[in-house]
Design a protein around this motif. Structure first.
Motif, PDB file in Angstrom:
ATOM      1  N   GLY A  24       0.772  -1.235   0.000  1.00 26.13           N
ATOM      2  CA  GLY A  24       0.000   0.000   0.000  1.00 26.13           C
ATOM      3  C   GLY A  24       0.797   1.276   0.000  1.00 26.13           C
ATOM      4  N   SER A  25       1.614   1.469   1.038  1.00 30.71           N
ATOM      5  CA  SER A  25       2.374   2.710   1.187  1.00 30.71           C
ATOM      6  C   SER A  25       3.763   2.369   1.715  1.00 30.71           C
ATOM      7  N   PHE A  26       4.799   2.890   1.052  1.00 33.81           N
ATOM      8  CA  PHE A  26       6.162   2.548   1.444  1.00 33.81           C
ATOM      9  C   PHE A  26       7.147   3.578   0.910  1.00 33.81           C
ATOM     10  N   ARG A  27       8.391   3.431   1.315  1.00 36.46           N
ATOM     11  CA  ARG A  27       9.445   4.356   0.880  1.00 36.46           C
ATOM     12  C   ARG A  27      10.357   3.672  -0.132  1.00 36.46           C
ATOM     13  N   ASN A  28      11.147   4.494  -0.840  1.00 36.35           N
ATOM     14  CA  ASN A  28      12.042   3.955  -1.856  1.00 36.35           C
ATOM     15  C   ASN A  28      13.027   2.952  -1.283  1.00 36.35           C
ATOM     16  N   ARG A  29      13.480   3.191  -0.030  1.00 34.49           N
ATOM     17  CA  ARG A  29      14.483   2.273   0.536  1.00 34.49           C
ATOM     18  C   ARG A  29      13.901   0.883   0.811  1.00 34.49           C
ATOM     19  N   HIS A  30      12.574   0.803   0.877  1.00 30.10           N
ATOM     20  CA  HIS A  30      11.925  -0.496   1.069  1.00 30.10           C
ATOM     21  C   HIS A  30      11.682  -1.207  -0.258  1.00 30.10           C
ATOM     22  N   LEU A  31      11.887  -0.500  -1.371  1.00 32.77           N
ATOM     23  CA  LEU A  31      11.459  -0.991  -2.678  1.00 32.77           C
ATOM     24  C   LEU A  31      12.649  -1.373  -3.552  1.00 32.77           C
ATOM     25  N   GLU A  32      12.913  -2.686  -3.639  1.00 29.23           N
ATOM     26  CA  GLU A  32      13.880  -3.187  -4.615  1.00 29.23           C
ATOM     27  C   GLU A  32      13.137  -3.761  -5.822  1.00 29.23           C
ATOM     28  N   LYS A  33      12.018  -4.457  -5.535  1.00 30.31           N
ATOM     29  CA  LYS A  33      11.154  -4.964  -6.595  1.00 30.31           C
ATOM     30  C   LYS A  33       9.716  -4.560  -6.267  1.00 30.31           C
ATOM     31  N   LEU A  34       8.955  -4.268  -7.323  1.00 23.93           N
ATOM     32  CA  LEU A  34       7.536  -3.969  -7.170  1.00 23.93           C
ATOM     33  C   LEU A  34       6.766  -5.248  -7.478  1.00 23.93           C
ATOM     34  N   LYS A  35       5.941  -5.669  -6.527  1.00 24.81           N
ATOM     35  CA  LYS A  35       5.173  -6.905  -6.691  1.00 24.81           C
ATOM     36  C   LYS A  35       3.699  -6.556  -6.835  1.00 24.81           C
ATOM     37  N   ILE A  36       3.079  -7.040  -7.909  1.00 25.93           N
ATOM     38  CA  ILE A  36       1.657  -6.819  -8.155  1.00 25.93           C
ATOM     39  C   ILE A  36       1.002  -8.182  -8.316  1.00 25.93           C
ATOM     40  N   SER A  37       0.045  -8.477  -7.454  1.00 27.23           N
ATOM     41  CA  SER A  37      -0.643  -9.765  -7.514  1.00 27.23           C
ATOM     42  C   SER A  37      -2.156  -9.530  -7.571  1.00 27.23           C
ATOM     43  N   PHE A  38      -2.857 -10.404  -8.272  1.00 25.02           N
ATOM     44  CA  PHE A  38      -4.310 -10.294  -8.361  1.00 25.02           C
ATOM     45  C   PHE A  38      -4.892 -11.603  -8.870  1.00 25.02           C
ATOM     46  N   ASP A  39      -6.218 -11.717  -8.809  1.00 28.96           N
ATOM     47  CA  ASP A  39      -6.931 -12.897  -9.291  1.00 28.96           C
ATOM     48  C   ASP A  39      -7.784 -12.532 -10.495  1.00 28.96           C
ATOM     49  N   LEU A  40      -7.769 -13.380 -11.519  1.00 33.86           N
ATOM     50  CA  LEU A  40      -8.729 -13.263 -12.612  1.00 33.86           C
ATOM     51  C   LEU A  40      -9.950 -14.088 -12.237  1.00 33.86           C
ATOM     52  N   THR A  41     -11.127 -13.443 -12.245  1.00 29.80           N
ATOM     53  CA  THR A  41     -12.336 -14.123 -11.779  1.00 29.80           C
ATOM     54  C   THR A  41     -12.808 -15.175 -12.779  1.00 29.80           C
ATOM     55  N   GLU A  42     -13.629 -16.068 -12.300  1.00 25.71           N
ATOM     56  CA  GLU A  42     -14.240 -17.083 -13.156  1.00 25.71           C
ATOM     57  C   GLU A  42     -15.225 -16.420 -14.115  1.00 25.71           C
ATOM     58  N   ASN A  43     -15.211 -16.828 -15.385  1.00 24.49           N
ATOM     59  CA  ASN A  43     -16.136 -16.293 -16.383  1.00 24.49           C
ATOM     60  C   ASN A  43     -16.457 -17.390 -17.387  1.00 24.49           C
ATOM     61  N   ASN A  44     -17.642 -17.989 -17.251  1.00 21.98           N
ATOM     62  CA  ASN A  44     -18.034 -19.105 -18.106  1.00 21.98           C
ATOM     63  C   ASN A  44     -18.440 -18.659 -19.511  1.00 21.98           C
ATOM     64  N   VAL A  45     -18.679 -17.346 -19.690  1.00 21.82           N
ATOM     65  CA  VAL A  45     -19.055 -16.835 -21.005  1.00 21.82           C
ATOM     66  C   VAL A  45     -17.824 -16.606 -21.879  1.00 21.82           C
ATOM     67  N   ALA A  46     -16.702 -16.303 -21.235  1.00 21.73           N
ATOM     68  CA  ALA A  46     -15.480 -15.995 -21.974  1.00 21.73           C
ATOM     69  C   ALA A  46     -15.005 -17.197 -22.783  1.00 21.73           C
ATOM     70  N   GLU A  47     -14.432 -16.893 -23.943  1.00 20.95           N
ATOM     71  CA  GLU A  47     -13.890 -17.943 -24.794  1.00 20.95           C
ATOM     72  C   GLU A  47     -12.574 -18.458 -24.198  1.00 20.95           C
ATOM     73  N   PRO A  48     -12.446 -19.749 -23.922  1.00 19.11           N
ATOM     74  CA  PRO A  48     -11.175 -20.264 -23.394  1.00 19.11           C
ATOM     75  C   PRO A  48     -10.057 -20.080 -24.423  1.00 19.11           C
ATOM     76  N   GLY A  49      -8.856 -19.887 -23.920  1.00 16.23           N
ATOM     77  CA  GLY A  49      -7.710 -19.744 -24.824  1.00 16.23           C
ATOM     78  C   GLY A  49      -6.651 -18.839 -24.248  1.00 16.23           C
ATOM     79  N   SER A  50      -5.676 -18.488 -25.082  1.00 11.74           N
ATOM     80  CA  SER A  50      -4.557 -17.661 -24.624  1.00 11.74           C
ATOM     81  C   SER A  50      -4.995 -16.213 -24.473  1.00 11.74           C
ATOM     82  N   ARG A  51      -4.411 -15.539 -23.493  1.00  9.22           N
ATOM     83  CA  ARG A  51      -4.686 -14.125 -23.231  1.00  9.22           C
ATOM     84  C   ARG A  51      -3.372 -13.424 -22.890  1.00  9.22           C
TER      85      ARG A  51
END
Length: 306
Positions: free
Chosen positions: A197-224
């Motif tokens: 959430g909130s941090f300083r530059n000295r704490h930041l060597e790598k930026l990590k972003i994580s999230f979930d893609l929700t289930e969607n039965n209408v979407a066409e399966p395949g590469s994205r």
């Protein structure tokens, strides 16, 4: 007895002179050695300066050559009606480096050479884009010639049919749109410790972003392709071509992305993690993280650097 005294005194005087001569000789030798090594050291430093100057000149020539190549692509893509925003940004960066008055260090020269090497990949991509634009323009020209022989009623029918088809496709695309949830932005330091959430530059060597893609039965399966943009407080996207950044099309315009992952989507929930190595300190302020897939913005989050 009286005869030996002058001889002993003369002998001592002779030894003293010899010792003095030896000392003087040692001092002369020492001074000569020191002068020699000082001369060698000065010669090495002069040679290093000359080498660095030559490398700077060679780098400037590479920058000029790359700027010229970018100019060629910009002019040709503009003439073909394509988007050149990203190429203009790259050219401006190169010219800013070219016009600097300060002497570059060896590390800076090496880093700039790597960046220019990365630009070669961009030129290859743009050459492919130019070929596609030429084909599209040729196709459009042929279609325009054919349409001139058609009746106005037929043209109107085609237009109306295309509009209906586009609306139908738009509805299907919206239904198939993926969604990102549980978005977490964290700073990872050199020991692997994370702060969210909130941090300083000295704490930041790598930026990590994580999230979930929700289930969607209408979407066409395949590469994205799942694109992530990290947008600085000045509204500029953080990117580095050498680390896998690039450009993608969104809402008819070309934009930079910070990182990308190609996934195989099977309609089920999927968790993704992006790690981006930071090279220099980021300015303080609020940053936006934007996630895109198939032309849609599928999630947003923010974080602060204090």
């Amino acid at each position: 007895m009286s005869t030996n005294v002058p001889e002993e005194k003369s002998s001592r005087n002779g030894k003293g002179k010899n010792i003095l001569i030896i000392i003087l000789l040692l001092l002369v030798i020492f001074s000569g050695v020191k002068l020699y090594f000082d001369s060698v050291d000065k010669s090495q430093k002069t040679e290093e300066i000359l080498i660095l100057s030559e490398e700077n000149n060679e780098l400037n020539l590479r920058i000029d050559s790359m700027a010229y190549q970018l100019d060629l692509r910009i002019n040709e893509i503009q003439n073909l009606g394509g988007n050149v925003d990203s190429l203009i940004v790259l050219k401006e960066q190169l010219l800013a480096e070219r016009n600097t008055d300060r002497n570059r260090s060896a590390a800076e020269i090496n880093e700039l050479n790597k960046k220019i090497d990365g630009f070669s990949g961009v030129l290859t991509e743009k050459d492919s884009e130019i070929e596609k634009l030429k084909q599209v323009n040729q196709q459009l020209f042929t279609e325009n010639q054919d349409l001139k022989t058609s009746k106005a009623e037929i043209e109107d029918s085609i237009v109306q049919l295309n509009l209906k088809q586009e609306k139908l496709e738009e509805k299907v695309n919206i239904a198939q749109k993926l969604h990102a949830e549980n978005i977490v932005v964290a700073a990872v330091n050199s020991r692997g410790k994370e702060r969210e959430g909130s941090f300083r530059n000295r704490h930041l060597e790598k930026l990590k972003i994580s999230f979930d893609l929700t289930e969607n039965n209408v979407a066409e399966p395949g590469s994205r392709d799942i694109f992530v943009q990290v947008v600085a407080p000045n509204n500029q996207v953080i990117f580095d071509i050498a680390k896998g950044s690039g450009t993608f099309s969104i809402d008819g315009r070309e934009e930079f992305y910070t990182s990308k992952q190609a996934i195989l989507y099977d309609n089920s929930k999927k968790s993704l993690i992006y790690l981006y190595q930071k090279e220099t300190d980021y300015p303080e302020g609020i940053y936006e993280v934007k996630i895109y897939s198939e032309g849609f913005n599928i999630g947003n989050e923010s974080f602060e650097i204090k």
